[in-house]
Design an enzyme around this catalytic site. Structure first.
Site, PDB file in Angstrom:
ATOM      1  N   HIS A 294       4.808  -9.559   2.475  1.00  0.00           N
ATOM      2  CA  HIS A 294       4.023 -10.663   3.156  1.00  0.00           C
ATOM      3  C   HIS A 294       3.404 -11.355   1.946  1.00  0.00           C
ATOM      4  O   HIS A 294       2.645 -12.551   2.417  1.00  0.00           O
ATOM      5  CB  HIS A 294       3.084 -10.179   4.047  1.00  0.00           C
ATOM      6  CG  HIS A 294       1.787  -9.391   3.631  1.00  0.00           C
ATOM      7  ND1 HIS A 294       0.608 -10.005   3.560  1.00  0.00           N
ATOM      8  CD2 HIS A 294       1.875  -8.207   3.262  1.00  0.00           C
ATOM      9  CE1 HIS A 294      -0.270  -9.117   3.050  1.00  0.00           C
ATOM     10  NE2 HIS A 294       0.316  -8.120   2.807  1.00  0.00           N
TER      11      HIS A 294
ATOM     12  N   THR B 180       0.857  -1.104  -0.029  1.00  0.00           N
ATOM     13  CA  THR B 180       0.119   0.038   0.029  1.00  0.00           C
ATOM     14  C   THR B 180       0.867   1.320   0.085  1.00  0.00           C
ATOM     15  O   THR B 180       0.618   2.176  -0.774  1.00  0.00           O
ATOM     16  CB  THR B 180      -1.009   0.083   1.218  1.00  0.00           C
ATOM     17  OG1 THR B 180      -1.929  -0.945   1.021  1.00  0.00           O
ATOM     18  CG2 THR B 180      -1.619   1.426   1.378  1.00  0.00           C
TER      19      THR B 180
ATOM     20  N   CYS C 172      -8.298  -6.912   1.124  1.00  0.00           N
ATOM     21  CA  CYS C 172      -8.379  -5.428   1.404  1.00  0.00           C
ATOM     22  C   CYS C 172      -9.838  -5.092   1.218  1.00  0.00           C
ATOM     23  O   CYS C 172      -9.927  -3.611   1.482  1.00  0.00           O
ATOM     24  CB  CYS C 172      -7.215  -4.608   0.559  1.00  0.00           C
ATOM     25  SG  CYS C 172      -5.566  -4.854   1.443  1.00  0.00           S
TER      26      CYS C 172
END
Lengths: 379, 380
Positions: free
Chosen positions: A200, A70, A322
């Protein structure tokens, strides 16, 4: 336990934890400090940056470590827009980007930028011709993902990059979060100026990532402060996270060299087994990213299926983690043009190099049973 | 020879218990907290627990805590976020000349974008004056940002008084409590602050995590965009393991706070007394009564900061001339320059010593003895 939600997040490699542990214990200095603790930390930071640049095939100073995908996407998009708005205020992206790209673009619209959100074709792929056509003399940035996070479709970023290379005024950003370690993407001479990677998603740790910023690319910083990382990203570097990220990058790169065919086989097996189940619609066309398969089971709420599978220790997801909290409808599937019953009943199965054929078999059978049981309950 | 680390204000060693708390999260609770399955839900639970611990530590409600990638990000959100969201109420911001660069550079950036920023001066004591603040306030002021403890001098700032002053003013009050956290008592309602920044790696937690307290009703924009994490105020998959590590660090500092602070205070006293016994010429920068137990900034007349730092480092003593965050450069401290004037020799002969987890009594005496010898050699 069958974990098929690797596009949401992955289990960290044991070696990644070891790196994290070692650096946390032995290199706690602040890399900006000029005493030996700081210098040791700084040297390790440079080494990590150098290794990341080699794995990425770019130069050392072109790697900026971030707190994740992000931040990388925001830094690239807002950074280019705010630094180059005197040259033009038009941005091109697609309707199927990750929320961190779409929302960053929407925020720029409120500042007076114009954003073109390109549609995708019925396969979920943006058309090269549409990109070309959307370019105006005001365009300063094109941001297109490499691999879509919900469908797994591969976008023609190489062709787009080649075209944009001839237009030096326009910066090209690629969100490579889902592609890195699965679908190779060359940074050299391909016209890509900025590229986002997240730790991740590649068995690294959360809170880690990097942004490739081509030399000479001016960015307005997202964070102001101590001017770390060549003034591009202020804040004390998360050294243990950074070293562990580079470790994950190295391991996933090695794995992709030896197991790329294996992942394709898993995908083919999964597709074949699900195709044989009459009530399942497969939303991802063939020959896309091997780790993502999107399906719909019209008439069934995805959460219900996810919970039923969860009881059997099987983990998949609806769409992007998300956006899991919003409505059931997948914006990506809607953009592709699927019917409403399919856009509200989508499931994403996302694999890793460490899943097995047995897991696929068990998953397919379990999914079939779960749906049959639910259909009985629903009568 | 093991070097002696006296730079805890730059960053602190991670407590072994913190690492121990993080590893199982990385191994077993690796789910994405936004995922609706069990892996996601377990990760979400850890996140909720950590948020509750973080909130309690400043007497806040957990819904007012957002986790960030660190102090710099929290300061940036506090300043940029409130400035842009409240532009209709005014375009004036007040901060101080002694803030951390995360605040100063952000304020400067806002200035370039049309905001008017007043940088309050600092007194010789190292404190900013509440009167100066009162004089600077206008009906256009939308934000006041004053750090709680200065990172270079360790001098506490009159946060509670400023908070009281601002109760009846529209301006939001942000304090960067990075250096105060774990040392000063922090109650957001006693202090009357609307926003408060904390960083994990200064309190023996992992790097790459911090939090921002945002009071109910504060109008604030986000600086990053994406998913709906952190009540839509900070997108991005939450760094669960680091947040759990941070939580552990918070529990540790709360659990042994008085004892720990007494220990650090005694380190500082021992250090200063040892220097005195060596008949060293030195002076503490900033009002001694106002210092936190962990930091002391000392001027050594007749010396130069660069040679001090070099010689200390060679002797195995890790200290700093000020903020580590000027990215490796030795520039005269902006804080001391503002306190004493840029021509004052204290700006180029001062060293910050900061005590903490990596120290013991024996090291402190050894460090002070070595410092004394080096200073005596260099100053003669």
């Amino acid at each position: 336990m069958i974990y098929f939600d690797n596009s949401a997040t992955t289990k960290p490699f044991p070696e990644v934890l070891e790196s994290f542990l070692k650096v946390s214990q032995q290199f706690y200095g602040n890399p900006s400090s000029i005493h030996r603790f700081g210098i040791d930390a700084e040297n390790l930071l440079r080494k990590a940056q150098n290794q990341a640049s080699e794995l990425f095939g770019v130069e050392q100073e072109e790697i900026v470590f971030t707190s994740g995908g992000t931040e990388g996407n925001n830094m690239a998009i807002k950074g280019i827009a705010l630094a180059h708005q005197n040259k033009g205020r038009h941005i091109i992206t697609t309707e199927i980007e990750h929320p961190s790209v779409i929302e960053a673009c929407k925020s720029l619209e409120t500042l007076g930028f114009t954003v073109t959100y390109l549609p995708v074709d019925s396969n979920g792929i943006v058309k090269f011709a549409d990109v070309k056509q959307a370019i105006t003399k005001e365009t300063i940035l094109v941001s297109i993902m490499h691999v879509n996070n919900e469908l797994g479709t591969i976008q023609p970023v190489e062709a787009i990059g080649k075209m944009l290379k001839e237009m030096p005024r326009i910066y090209f950003h690629v969100d490579h979060v889902q592609g890195y370690g699965k679908i190779p993407l060359d940074m050299n001479g391909t016209g890509i100026d900025l590229c986002t990677v997240s730790g991740h998603k590649i068995h690294g740790l959360k809170g880690t990532g990097l942004l490739y910023v081509k030399k000479g690319t001016k960015l307005f910083p997202l964070l102001h402060g101590g001017n770390q990382q060549s003034n591009l990203r202020s804040g004390t570097e998360n050294l243990a996270g950074i070293v562990s990220l580079v470790k994950a990058m190295r391991l996933i790169t090695e794995k992709s060299k030896t197991h790329s065919e294996y992942l394709k086989e898993l995908n083919q097996q999964l597709r074949a087994e699900l195709l044989a189940i009459s009530f399942i619609k497969i939303n991802t066309i063939e020959d896309q990213a091997p780790h993502i398969l999107n399906i719909s089971i019209p008439g069934y709420k995805p959460e219900v299926i996810i919970h039923a599978l969860g009881e059997r220790d099987i983990f998949i997801s609806t769409k992007s983690a998300c956006s899991s909290k919003k409505t059931d409808e997948s914006a990506v599937l809607k953009a592709v043009g699927f019917s409403h019953d399919r856009t509200i009943s989508a499931l994403r199965i996302s694999l890793s190099y460490y899943n097995t054929k047995e897991e696929i078999e068990l998953f397919s059978r379990s999914l079939q049973r779960v749906v049959q049981q639910l259909s009985k309950v629903m009568g | 020879m093991d070097a002696i680390y006296l730079d805890h204000a730059a960053t602190s060693p991670v407590h072994p218990d913190v690492i121990e708390a993080m590893l199982p999260v990385m191994k077993q609770t690796f789910g994405n907290p936004s995922s609706i399955h069990q892996y996601g839900r377990k990760a979400r639970q850890l996140l909720d627990q950590a948020r509750s611990v973080a909130a309690s530590s400043i007497h806040a409600n957990e819904k007012n805590i957002i986790f960030t990638s660190g102090g710099t990000e929290a300061d940036n959100i506090a300043l940029l976020g409130t400035a842009w969201a409240n532009k209709s109420k005014g375009n004036h911001i007040i901060t101080t000349v002694i803030e951390h660069h995360a605040t100063l550079r952000t304020a400067e950036s806002l200035e370039k974008q049309g905001f008017e920023v007043t940088y309050l001066p600092v007194q010789q004591s190292g404190q900013v004056s509440v009167k100066d603040l009162r004089d600077a306030l206008t009906d256009q002021t939308i934000l006041v940002s004053v750090m709680m403890v200065n990172n270079e001098t360790g001098v506490k700032q009159p946060i509670q008084e400023i908070g009281e002053l601002l109760i009846d003013h529209q301006a939001y009050f942000h304090t960067d409590a990075v250096q105060a956290y774990g040392i000063c008592d922090l109650d957001v309602n006693v202090l009357n602050v609307d926003l408060l920044t904390v960083s994990s790696h200064k309190v023996n937690g992992p790097k790459g995590v911090g939090f921002l307290y945002i009071r109910d009703g504060v109008q604030i924009n986000t600086i990053q965009f994406g998913g709906e994490q952190e009540r839509k105020r900070r997108p991005g998959t939450e760094n669960v393991a680091n947040i759990v590590g941070f939580k552990k660090a918070i529990e540790l500092i709360a659990g042994e706070k008085d004892q720990r602070l007494r220990k650090y205070q005694s380190y500082k006293q021992t250090f200063l007394e040892t220097l005195k016994e060596l008949n060293l010429d030195f002076a503490i920068n900033g009002e001694e009564e106002q210092l936190v137990p962990t930091i002391v900034n000392i001027s050594f007349p007749g010396t130069n900061v660069e040679s001090l730092l070099m010689n200390f480092d060679l002797a195995g003593i890790a200290v700093s001339s000020g903020s580590a965050c000027t990215a490796g450069s030795i520039e005269p401290s902006h804080v001391l320059s503002e306190m004493f004037g840029s021509e004052d020799e204290r700006t180029v002969n001062s060293i910050r010593f900061s005590f903490g987890l990596a120290n013991n009594e024996k090291q402190i005496i050894e460090a002070a003895t070595k410092v004394g010898a080096i200073v005596n050699r260099l100053a003669s």
